[in-house]
Design an enzyme around this catalytic site. Structure first.
Site, PDB file in Angstrom:
ATOM      1  N   HIS A 100     -23.345 -33.824  32.167  1.00  0.00           N
ATOM      2  CA  HIS A 100     -23.184 -33.652  33.615  1.00  0.00           C
ATOM      3  C   HIS A 100     -23.660 -34.959  34.252  1.00  0.00           C
ATOM      4  CE1 HIS A 100     -24.233 -29.525  32.247  1.00  0.00           C
ATOM      5  NE2 HIS A 100     -23.449 -29.089  33.210  1.00  0.00           N
ATOM      6  N   ASP A 103     -27.366 -35.219  34.398  1.00  0.00           N
ATOM      7  CA  ASP A 103     -28.104 -35.343  33.128  1.00  0.00           C
ATOM      8  C   ASP A 103     -28.386 -36.806  32.839  1.00  0.00           C
ATOM      9  OD1 ASP A 103     -27.493 -32.653  32.733  1.00  0.00           O
ATOM     10  OD2 ASP A 103     -25.750 -33.124  31.485  1.00  0.00           O
ATOM     11  N   GLU A 231     -14.408 -23.511  32.061  1.00  0.00           N
ATOM     12  CA  GLU A 231     -15.285 -22.835  31.095  1.00  0.00           C
ATOM     13  C   GLU A 231     -15.623 -21.464  31.664  1.00  0.00           C
ATOM     14  OE1 GLU A 231     -18.637 -25.188  29.654  1.00  0.00           O
ATOM     15  OE2 GLU A 231     -19.811 -23.355  29.449  1.00  0.00           O
ATOM     16  N   GLU A 267     -17.137 -20.743  25.520  1.00  0.00           N
ATOM     17  CA  GLU A 267     -18.525 -20.725  25.027  1.00  0.00           C
ATOM     18  C   GLU A 267     -18.813 -19.357  24.413  1.00  0.00           C
ATOM     19  OE1 GLU A 267     -21.543 -22.731  27.271  1.00  0.00           O
ATOM     20  OE2 GLU A 267     -22.945 -21.075  27.016  1.00  0.00           O
ATOM     21  N   HIS A 270     -20.944 -16.964  26.449  1.00  0.00           N
ATOM     22  CA  HIS A 270     -20.255 -16.459  27.647  1.00  0.00           C
ATOM     23  C   HIS A 270     -19.289 -15.332  27.272  1.00  0.00           C
ATOM     24  CE1 HIS A 270     -20.766 -20.591  29.873  1.00  0.00           C
ATOM     25  NE2 HIS A 270     -21.907 -20.088  29.441  1.00  0.00           N
ATOM     26  N   ASP A 295     -17.858 -24.459  23.355  1.00  0.00           N
ATOM     27  CA  ASP A 295     -19.297 -24.654  23.497  1.00  0.00           C
ATOM     28  C   ASP A 295     -19.939 -23.760  22.444  1.00  0.00           C
ATOM     29  OD1 ASP A 295     -19.191 -26.556  25.431  1.00  0.00           O
ATOM     30  OD2 ASP A 295     -20.289 -25.437  26.951  1.00  0.00           O
ATOM     31  N   ASP A 306     -27.621 -15.834  29.311  1.00  0.00           N
ATOM     32  CA  ASP A 306     -27.108 -16.932  28.507  1.00  0.00           C
ATOM     33  C   ASP A 306     -28.289 -17.589  27.787  1.00  0.00           C
ATOM     34  OD1 ASP A 306     -25.082 -18.621  27.727  1.00  0.00           O
ATOM     35  OD2 ASP A 306     -24.996 -19.757  29.590  1.00  0.00           O
ATOM     36  N   ASP A 308     -28.289 -19.371  25.084  1.00  0.00           N
ATOM     37  CA  ASP A 308     -27.959 -20.692  24.538  1.00  0.00           C
ATOM     38  C   ASP A 308     -28.687 -20.989  23.231  1.00  0.00           C
ATOM     39  OD1 ASP A 308     -26.169 -21.430  26.552  1.00  0.00           O
ATOM     40  OD2 ASP A 308     -27.735 -22.292  27.807  1.00  0.00           O
ATOM     41  N   ASP A 337     -23.847 -26.379  23.116  1.00  0.00           N
ATOM     42  CA  ASP A 337     -24.466 -26.040  24.405  1.00  0.00           C
ATOM     43  C   ASP A 337     -25.615 -25.076  24.072  1.00  0.00           C
ATOM     44  OD1 ASP A 337     -25.086 -25.602  26.989  1.00  0.00           O
ATOM     45  OD2 ASP A 337     -23.075 -25.072  27.660  1.00  0.00           O
TER      46      ASP A 337
END
Ligand code: XLS
Ligand code: NI
Ligand code: NI
Length: 442
Positions: A100, A103, A231, A267, A270, A295, A306, A308, A337
């Site tokens: 991003h 980031d 996404e 993802e 998700h 992802d 989420d 992750d 991710d």
């Protein structure tokens, strides 16, 4: 140059019997599978935000790992992150990264200052890419953290906020193109709503599509040849997110004539939040020619958010790779991710997490190839539909030679039908177990 992870050497493949935590047991990058190297089947990517940013902060406590890389000044910190990131990717043999805008640099109050920082850091990253051969998988703009996006970015009620979203997308696209990124992602972090009492859904969807069209037009005008991705995610942060799942995102893209420029970034976590399996989302994307990228992470079935986590579920990775191979591979890649659990608070844990994820997908690939070459699953599915493909009646239906009346006449003539054929789910699940656990993974 100073190393950030000096205790850790390049991670090598040592095979399934190795007990070295810092070695691959299954990911053997040059191993040939179905005519391609493992590394070609599995273009892995590092997620800048989790790996170089997430420090274990959660709603209840501060970070547990220091990821300041010893720097306070914003540009020195940004550069240290780049150095650490490239050292990390090089040591693991990871060929891609995803980012991003925010980031890469600390966001300033003035977007012009932020943009200057982005220009400088992307020059620096560009040089690192030339030196190492590491590439950019995709870029995106974070349009969910800054408080200005509290009512959405593309879906905001505020035309001035909408302009800021456009500015961030433009800059993130500029950088993605400069770094030769394969794709540009829209994850609709705040594109949703909490209550219909304050929301004009049609207005918001129209405006999201309008912004996406502007992004496509601008991207193409500066020479971006890659794919745009949506996404999908059903919830979190918003209660209702517009890009709920693959089917919803695909119908949105078709409705607004964005389907030629967009594919999906699926993802795993998700998918499960949407009440689907990961492989369901992959299949739906693939049959619509919209499977772009993945992802790669996993959720926890006991938790509704989420999480992750790094992928460790070999069964799920196998089903994922089965779909990916059947779809002819990805044009994108496998972006982790994912982040270490909060108590895994050392740099060594970060390496071990990536080794876990990469080995899990390598096992998934090895197993998927076995399922395909075994052939029993494919044979069964083919056989299941054989009354359409192997009978006079079936062929007439598939050739669109029947209408409702002629089909009805046919049925009335038969009077009664034979017992339908079994779906044989238990037999098929047993085959998968036999392939996963009854045959050696070497
Ligand atoms: C959040 C998303 C996010 C996107 C990029 O749930 O997964 O990390 O991948 O904005
Ligand atoms: Ni994601
Ligand atoms: Ni996510």
């Amino acid at each position: 140059m100073k190393e950030f992870f000096e205790d850790i050497k390049e991670i090598k493949y040592e095979g399934p019997k190795s007990k070295n935590p810092l070695a691959f047991k299954f990911y053997d990058k040059d191993r040939m599978i179905l005519g391609k190297k493992m590394s070609e089947h599995l273009p892995f990517a590092m997620a800048w935000w989790h790996n170089l940013g997430a420090n274990g902060t959660d709603m209840f406590g501060r970070g547990t790992i220091d990821k300041s890389f010893g720097k306070l000044d914003p540009m020195e910190y940004a550069k240290a992150k780049v150095d650490a990131g490239f050292e990390f990717m090089h040591k693991l043999g990871i060929e891609y990264f995803c980012f991003h805008d925010v980031d890469l640099v600390v966001e300033d109050k003035d977007i012009n200052v932020t943009n200057k920082r982005l220009d400088e850091i992307s020059d620096y990253i560009y040089l690192k890419m030339q030196e190492t051969g590491i590439k950019c998988l995709w870029g995106t703009a974070n349009m969910f953290s800054n408080p200005r996006y509290m009512n959405g970015a593309g879906s905001t009620n505020d035309a001035y906020v909408y302009a800021f979203a456009a500015a961030q997308i433009k800059k993130a696209l500029d950088i993605t193109v400069k770094l030769n990124g394969k794709a540009y992602v829209f994850w609709g972090g705040r594109e949703g709503y909490e209550t219909l009492l304050n929301t004009d859904v049609k207005f918001e969807l129209d405006n999201i599509a309008r912004l996406m069209h502007m992004a496509v037009d601008y991207g193409r005008s500066i020479g971006f040849k890659g794919d745009f991705y949506i996404e999908p995610k059903p919830k979190e942060p918003m209660k209702h997110q517009y890009d709920f799942d693959a089917s919803t995102a695909i119908s949105f893209l078709k409705e607004y004539h964005l389907d030629n420029d967009f594919k999906l970034n699926i993802e795993a976590n998700h998918a499960t939040l949407a009440g689907h399996t990961f492989n369901h989302e992959l299949r739906i994307s693939a049959i619509n020619h919209m499977l772009g990228s993945i992802d790669a992470n996993q959720g926890d079935y006991l938790l509704g958010w989420d999480t992750d986590e790094f992928p460790s579920d070999v069964y799920e990775a196998t089903m994922c790779m089965y779909e990916v191979i059947k779809a002819g591979g990805l044009t994108g890649g496998f972006n982790f991710d994912a982040k270490c659990r909060r108590p895994s608070n050392t740099f060594k844990d970060m390496f071990e997490a990536y080794i876990l994820g990469m080995d899990t997908f390598a096992l998934g690939l090895i197993n998927a190839e076995k399922i395909i070459s075994d052939g029993r699953i494919d044979d069964f599915v083919k056989e299941k539909y054989s009354s359409f493909t192997n009978t006079e009646l079936g062929k007439l239906i598939l050739d669109d030679k029947m209408d409702l009346k002629s089909l009805s006449d046919f049925a009335l003539n038969m009077k009664e039908m034979a017992t339908p054929i079994s779906g044989k789910q238990e037999y098929l699940l047993a085959i998968i177990n036999q392939i996963l656990f009854g045959m050696k993974n070497e």
